[in-house]
Design an enzyme around this catalytic site. Sequence first.
Site, PDB file in Angstrom:
ATOM      1  NE  ARG A 261      -3.967  -2.070   2.152  1.00  0.00           N
ATOM      2  CZ  ARG A 261      -4.844  -2.367   3.096  1.00  0.00           C
ATOM      3  NH1 ARG A 261      -4.937  -1.608   4.167  1.00  0.00           N
ATOM      4  NH2 ARG A 261      -5.619  -3.419   2.974  1.00  0.00           N
ATOM      5  NE  ARG A 276      -1.079   5.241   9.014  1.00  0.00           N
ATOM      6  CZ  ARG A 276      -2.341   4.857   9.053  1.00  0.00           C
ATOM      7  NH1 ARG A 276      -2.894   4.315   7.986  1.00  0.00           N
ATOM      8  NH2 ARG A 276      -3.082   4.999  10.140  1.00  0.00           N
ATOM      9  CD  GLU A 350      -8.249  -0.621  10.834  1.00  0.00           C
ATOM     10  OE1 GLU A 350      -8.368  -1.405   9.870  1.00  0.00           O
ATOM     11  OE2 GLU A 350      -8.229   0.620  10.716  1.00  0.00           O
ATOM     12  CB  SER A 353     -11.162  -4.212   8.719  1.00  0.00           C
ATOM     13  OG  SER A 353     -12.296  -3.530   8.277  1.00  0.00           O
ATOM     14  NE  ARG A 391      -1.507  -1.439  11.375  1.00  0.00           N
ATOM     15  CZ  ARG A 391      -2.379  -0.608  10.817  1.00  0.00           C
ATOM     16  NH1 ARG A 391      -3.650  -0.609  11.216  1.00  0.00           N
ATOM     17  NH2 ARG A 391      -1.983   0.212   9.852  1.00  0.00           N
TER      18      ARG A 391
END
Length: 427
Positions: A261, A276, A350, A353, A391
């Site tokens: 990403r 991130r 987070e 999801s 993460r």
Amino acid sequence: MLDMKWIRAHADEVQAAADGKKINISIRTLLERDEERRALLQETEEGRRMRNTLSADIGKLMQSGDQEQAEELRTQVKQLNEKLEEVEAKLAGVQEEVTMLQWLVPNVVSPDTPIGASDVDNVELRRVGEAPTFAYTAKDHVELGELHDLIDIPRGVKIGGTRSYVLKGAGLLLHRAVQQLALDLLLRQGFTPMEVPLMVREDALVNTGFFPTGRDQVYELEGEDKWLVGTSEVPLVSYYADEIVDVQKPIKLAAVSTCFRSEVGSGGRDVRGLYRVHQFAKVEQVILCAPDAEESERMLQEITRHAEELLQLLELPYRVVAVCTGDMSQKTYKQYDIETWMPSRGAYGETHSSSNLHDFQARRSNIRCRNAEGQLAYCHTLNNTAVASPRILIPLFENHQQEDGSIRIPAALQPYMGGAEYLTLPS
């Protein structure tokens, strides 16, 4: 994608969804252009019908020897063809505009989705586990990773630029261990494991709802018409594109993949450590099920439970939140995020999801099934991050650190770590 007839009947609801998701589209303009498209299409079809009729009449006149009348009709056909060319050109332009607007139309949201502008407005549903308290100065994951020689961010940046890292030794083993634990959990739940392409064609990203709105988050391979996926959801759903599938039992797919990403728009956010980054790994759950709201809601709860079970196995405190309209993507009908406690942030971050898309993704990808009446219908699709690493290493290191600097390995991970119970500091 939503059906145009449905959009016409629910224009206000669709516009509200677009406004809530901050997608710049006028549903009224779309409907006006579609009316224009349909009128031009009707005019084109009528012109072609007239041309065919005149051509047939010319043939009959030629056979009967009436050359003069045949020439008059040829003149009419020529004039009609000129008019048709103009109308067809206009139709093509309007059709292109309608198609581009259709790609921007968002999915509507579930009645129980909270209304809000950003993640601040997400609604907490439940908390599981207690955040640890430390009688000593706790270290963050970067400090722990450096102490144990698990992470090397400076050399990662030297190699790959900002938001890059290197995992070493037990750091890599833990990274692999959490993925295998998640995959083993899903295998027990009947998921089919898959290795899928990570370079995909543009239509795969359009059809799964990642383009056009998320184009800036994806790396393009210039000159290849290929893109690097940010989640294996794209190839897993695209696997069944343009097919009729049997969903009498839900189709459950899982993939372990590297993901990429660009993180455009996140400059200055979460720049320290592993939160991130541009390259990471995910174990993804994707489900295709019958086009039934109750069925897909059950599947949403199921895939969310799988992610929660993984966090419980990792002995990490977490909370589940209902994602609000302003924090949802274009394609999502209903979404939960799972946030895991990260001591260095003093907050939940987070890590997972879960999304129910109803038939939005399947309609764009042309994935159909037989409904209860035996008629063809677009199935429902769902997805969930079973685990994303590195993460997940942030809470894993930070919550399980000990006063002597060691890191406790949760019991569920120990078999994947050669039976070790702790990561101890190098002598």
